[in-house]
Design a protein around this motif. Structure first.
Motif, PDB file in Angstrom:
ATOM      1  N   THR A   1       0.800  -1.224   0.000  1.00  0.00           N
ATOM      2  CA  THR A   1       0.000   0.000   0.000  1.00  0.00           C
ATOM      3  C   THR A   1       0.828   1.266   0.000  1.00  0.00           C
ATOM      4  N   ARG A   2       2.137   1.103   0.074  1.00  0.00           N
ATOM      5  CA  ARG A   2       2.933   2.325   0.221  1.00  0.00           C
ATOM      6  C   ARG A   2       3.099   3.021  -1.126  1.00  0.00           C
TER       7      ARG A   2
ATOM      8  N   THR B   1      12.932  10.971   3.567  1.00  0.00           N
ATOM      9  CA  THR B   1      13.037   9.650   2.942  1.00  0.00           C
ATOM     10  C   THR B   1      12.874   8.567   3.994  1.00  0.00           C
ATOM     11  N   ASP B   2      12.081   7.561   3.681  1.00  0.00           N
ATOM     12  CA  ASP B   2      11.979   6.423   4.579  1.00  0.00           C
ATOM     13  C   ASP B   2      12.978   5.346   4.146  1.00  0.00           C
TER      14      ASP B   2
ATOM     15  N   THR C   1      10.696   5.331  -0.817  1.00  0.00           N
ATOM     16  CA  THR C   1       9.448   5.642  -0.121  1.00  0.00           C
ATOM     17  C   THR C   1       9.690   6.833   0.796  1.00  0.00           C
ATOM     18  N   GLY C   2       8.648   7.611   0.975  1.00  0.00           N
ATOM     19  CA  GLY C   2       8.772   8.771   1.843  1.00  0.00           C
ATOM     20  C   GLY C   2       8.216   8.466   3.221  1.00  0.00           C
ATOM     21  N   LYS C   3       8.590   9.276   4.167  1.00  0.00           N
ATOM     22  CA  LYS C   3       8.071   9.114   5.538  1.00  0.00           C
ATOM     23  C   LYS C   3       6.547   9.196   5.517  1.00  0.00           C
TER      24      LYS C   3
ATOM     25  N   PHE D   1       8.788  -7.909  -0.497  1.00  0.00           N
ATOM     26  CA  PHE D   1       9.626  -8.703   0.389  1.00  0.00           C
ATOM     27  C   PHE D   1      10.473  -7.813   1.293  1.00  0.00           C
ATOM     28  N   MET D   2      11.029  -6.767   0.694  1.00  0.00           N
ATOM     29  CA  MET D   2      11.882  -5.882   1.483  1.00  0.00           C
ATOM     30  C   MET D   2      11.085  -5.164   2.552  1.00  0.00           C
ATOM     31  N   GLU D   3       9.851  -4.816   2.198  1.00  0.00           N
ATOM     32  CA  GLU D   3       8.989  -4.165   3.178  1.00  0.00           C
ATOM     33  C   GLU D   3       8.710  -5.116   4.353  1.00  0.00           C
TER      34      GLU D   3
END
Lengths: 369, 242, 303
Positions: free
Chosen positions: C221-222, C245-246, C258-260, C294-296
């Protein structure tokens, strides 16, 4: 059954495709036997001796020629009284000096006594002992047969010595059984343990285990080729022993082969047992060499007499299968005895085989751990 | 830019089989050079030659400006090597591994001490100094293996499939190390089966059946083969030749 | 077809797999996706009756993996992670050997392996050890199929194999699936997940998620951006030091960023990077891949 034949076919392909295995199986026995039989020969042949003859009479001359014609000795220097004997030894070529006292023949005939001295180079004590034994035997023999009966020579062992079953004291009689035990141990135990652990190491065991093959099929498939090859080897060794080294087979040939078969079975089951504990080829090899080869050579009585060992080693030697096997074949080949005289040793080997098989079955895993 | 690897008409034959067929390429200082190819295309053979482990049949090659025929010792002194299979001794500790490899490359104990402290600090592995390599997580092992491979400041480091079987995050962290080494001027010569990693290289060569079929930046290769990504480029080259 | 319930296994102190449950349907192509040490091999060996689990039960085609291990060994084709054929036997000899082991012949089941075997047949007199990586895989697969198994278990068949051979291998698997064989396959390559019907994402002995690749990707969902410039290494460093940056990871020619709290707009990244003097800058939305998923999931387990 088809499964089993397929497995055998594969095993033979492995063996025939690997030059090293082939060498070990077919060349090693012959090379070892020839090596021990010919090169590392502890028999005394053509040892150089020096004679210091202070009498120069017929008897001393005849004894000298007896010694030389025995084949054990060759005449090196003829020494003169006053020559430095030590100097002769120091030069290293002469192994023994035979000194006849003055008026040898006369005093022998007159008093039944004469002086002969054997000086041997005991820096190699084994050789020295054998040389003096041979020489005194020859001198004794000559005096007894040719000269007056019941005459005794000083410095002599006057007991009659006859080396029964191996009159020429030929060490090859000892080596043939010893090497046979060693080779059969090597091929049967080491090669099977290596070939099974090789499958573990290369991961093929995983596939075999995951197949419908039963463990007994895997083990029998692994063992049968080596049983066959070991048997051929036993035969080769015996043939070489008989035809090249002239070792007799006084007992039953069939019985001899049956006992060899038993010993091979024992070694094979030991090989399987090793493979159940060894995770890879290196460990299998290591255990085989350390736990089998060295004790076979050192503790079976093949190289060193068991009676001369310290007590702990003597006790340990009882656990060495080759010890019993060597006794059995020596009995059959040299003495011509049958099962009545070796049933005890045979039972011991059977018992060992049984124990190894039982342990292997207990240890063999139908899974990976 | 300085050429650190120069290969001219390099041929390696095994009997009648031509493993490397007239290879020609240069690699420049600080470059990340991707060395791709199908299994059996001759990558490993070429890499062994460049590391001084094997002699070519004919042709010329210079590594770190040393001749690979005559100056193999000097070549070896100026390169680092790391593969997925062999990197560090599992039964030695981190410090013992570093000491061993420093000894191999003739780094003085004083230098070693200083560099070792810095290395462990940079990697955040100070606490692991006396741990056995075997007890460390795979990601740490890899970082260490790479750092040890460039511990003696080689001109070039050869990486043979360094990221096989590693999780995606660790794999990317490993590439951070590669970039850092490249920033420090160390040339990185890398093989991989991950086609996305081919994109991270400055230039990529693709081997097939002993020959270099393509050599350029990923950007240009994609244009040349009108492909979306390196995966497609690779497939097109391998299939065309077959 | 394969049913795994709460299986755990440890070696001495190391917990290899923890409480794994999953079902594989008949005719399904199911993937175990994860890096080394995820427990894929252990799970497969347990299913292959080569290891005994500490806890839990599993059945294959209704047979219990402990009680009915003999039936399972007859019914399942297995290809271990390492190349496990006899290197000193030829291609043909290997195949014949495995046929006799399974009490069958090559000709009897030739139909099933024809498409695969035909590619290596020209080399049938060659020793297996002398084959290239791709050909070894094909031979191993042929051997695993020789007894017409209902289930095929393949442990990392494509590891260390080049991209072309990998692609071919997956095409072969698809064909086998058409023939009704249930396939359980493991792989460390994330992109191969897309080729499975369903996958289990694994890490450190645990299953992170099980679903169809499509659903897994859709479940992400990101808000994900693809960013590139002409200096990728500097780009990644700059993005990581940016407070909004996340995460920023390299994905081929782009970075996936991905952002914060997913509240960072593309223009914000763009402006920030322009200030950092990046040239040829490109920022756009991108659909996630299975690797992003997977990384998430990995990030979640680490936190």
């Amino acid at each position: 059954m088809k499964q089993f034949i397929g497995f055998l076919k594969k095993e033979f392909l492995h063996i025939f495709r690997d030059p090293r295995t082939m060498m070990i199986i077919f060349l090693l026995p012959i090379v070892q036997l020839l090596l021990f039989g010919k090169v590392i020969n502890t028999d005394i042949q053509n040892s150089r001796i020096a004679i210091l003859d202070q009498s120069h009479d017929n008897t001393t001359r005849e004894i000298t020629s007896k010694l030389v014609s025995s084949g054990y000795f060759v005449l090196g220097d003829e020494l003169m009284p006053g020559d430095d004997v030590e100097d002769v030894f120091r030069k290293g070529k002469v192994k023994m000096v035979v000194t006849f006292g003055p008026e040898f023949e006369k005093s022998l005939e007159r008093d039944g006594k004469a002086d002969v001295q054997l000086l041997a180079d005991a820096s190699d004590p084994n050789t020295a002992r054998i040389l003096t034994n041979y020489a005194s035997g020859i001198i004794n023999d000559y005096v007894k047969k040719e000269k007056l009966q019941n005459l005794q020579l000083p410095n002599q062992i006057n007991t009659e010595v006859r080396m029964l079953y191996n009159e020429g004291l030929k060490s090859v009689y000892m080596f043939v059984p010893g090497i046979m035990a060693m080779i059969l141990m090597l091929i049967s135990a080491m090669m099977t343990s290596i070939s099974i652990s090789k499958e573990k190491e290369l991961g093929t065991m995983e596939v075999l285990l995951a197949s419908p093959l039963k463990p007994i099929q895997i083990v029998l498939g692994k063992v049968t080729p080596y049983l066959l090859l070991s048997f051929i080897n036993a035969l080769t060794i015996i043939l070489i022993g008989v035809f090249i080294f002239g070792v007799p087979i006084k007992g039953s040939f069939v019985f001899l082969m049956a006992e060899s078969f038993l010993f091979i079975m024992m070694a094979l089951s030991l090989g399987i047992l090793i493979s159940t504990v060894a995770p890879n080829q290196m460990v299998a090899m290591f255990i085989s060499v350390l736990a089998l080869m060295l004790p076979t050579i050192l503790l079976s009585g093949f190289m060193f007499p068991i009676e001369n060992m310290p007590l702990p080693l003597r006790i340990l030697s009882h656990a060495m299968p080759p010890r019993w096997f060597i006794v059995i074949i020596k009995n059959i080949m040299l003495k011509g005895t049958g099962i009545l005289f070796v049933w005890k040793e045979t039972l011991i080997l059977m018992f060992m085989t049984f124990v190894f098989i039982a342990l292997s079955i207990k240890n063999f895993k139908i899974r990976l751990e | 830019m300085e050429k650190v690897i120069e290969v001219r008409n390099l041929v390696k034959k095994f009997g009648s089989f031509v493993a490397n067929d007239h290879l020609n390429f240069d690699v420049y200082q600080g470059e990340i050079f991707g060395f791709l190819g199908a299994n059996g295309a001759g990558k490993t053979t070429a890499m062994k030659i460049l590391c001084g482990l094997s002699s070519p049949t004919s042709g010329e090659a210079k590594v770190a400006s040393f001749d690979i025929y005559k100056e193999t010792e000097k070549v070896k002194r100026n390169i680092g090597y790391m593969s997925q299979k062999f990197s560090l001794y599992e039964d030695l500790t981190v410090a013992e591994n570093i000491r061993f490899f420093s000894g191999v490359y003739g780094i003085s104990p004083a230098d070693r001490k200083e560099k070792q402290d810095k290395l462990l600090k940079d990697l955040g592995l100070e606490s692991a100094r006396d741990s056995l390599i075997g007890s460390l997580p795979l990601g740490w092992k890899q970082k260490l293996a790479f750092s040890v491979a460039i511990f003696h400041d080689p001109k070039i480091v050869f990486l043979d499939e360094p990221t096989g079987g590693v999780d995606p995050i660790t794999r990317r962290k490993f590439w951070d190390l590669i970039y850092e080494a490249s920033d420090r001027g160390i040339t990185v010569f890398v093989t991989t089966h991950y086609m996305d990693e081919a994109e991270y290289c400055n230039r990529v060569s693709i081997m097939n059946a002993g020959r270099i079929e393509a050599l350029d930046t990923p950007e240009n290769l994609k244009k040349q083969y009108s492909a979306k990504n390196m995966d497609e480029v690779f497939l097109k080259i391998a299939r065309n030749v077959d | 077809m394969i049913s795994i319930q709460h299986i755990s296994k440890s070696y001495k102190e190391v917990q290899a797999i923890t409480d794994i449950s999953l079902e594989v349907q008949k005719g399904e192509l199911f993937g175990l996706i994860g890096p080394d040490g995820a427990g894929k091999t252990t799970l497969m060996r347990i299913l292959m009756t080569l290891l005994i689990q500490d806890e839990g039960t599993a059945t294959m085609n209704g047979f219990d993996i402990i009680k009915d291990y003999k039936k399972i060994r007859n019914m399942v084709g297995y290809m271990p992670g390492r190349f496990s054929l006899y290197q000193d036997l030829t291609v043909e000899e290997n195949l014949n050997f495995f046929a006799t082991v399974f009490k069958t012949t090559v000709s009897e089941n030739y139909d099933l392996i024809r498409d695969i075997y035909i590619q290596i047949e020209p080399f049938k007199k060659r020793l297996a050890g002398k084959l290239s990586g791709g050909m070894k895989q094909k031979l191993a697969l042929s051997c695993a199929l020789i007894h017409k198994p209902e289930i095929l278990i393949l442990d990392e068949p494509t590891t260390g194999v080049d991209a072309v051979s990998r692609k071919e291998f997956w095409e072969m698997l698809k064909n086998l699936q058409q023939k009704g064989i249930t396939i359980l396959v493991s792989t460390p390559y994330m992109d191969e997940a897309m080729l499975c019907n369903r996958v289990a994402l694994m890490q450190k002995g645990k299953v992170l998620d099980i679903d169809t690749p499509r659903n897994l990707v859709d479940g992400y969902t990101r808000k994900l951006y693809a960013i590139r410039s002409n200096d990728m290494h500097r780009l990644i460093l700059d993005l990581r030091s940016y407070e909004k940056t996340d995460s920023a990871y390299a994905f081929g020619q782009y970075l996936h960023v991905t952002g914060k709290d997913d509240e960072v707009e593309a223009t914000e990244f763009e402006n920030y990077l322009m200030r950092k003097n990046h040239e040829d800058l490109e920022v756009h939305d991108i659909a996630p891949t299975i690797e992003d998923v997977f990384m998430e999931l990995l990030q979640d387990t680490i936190v």
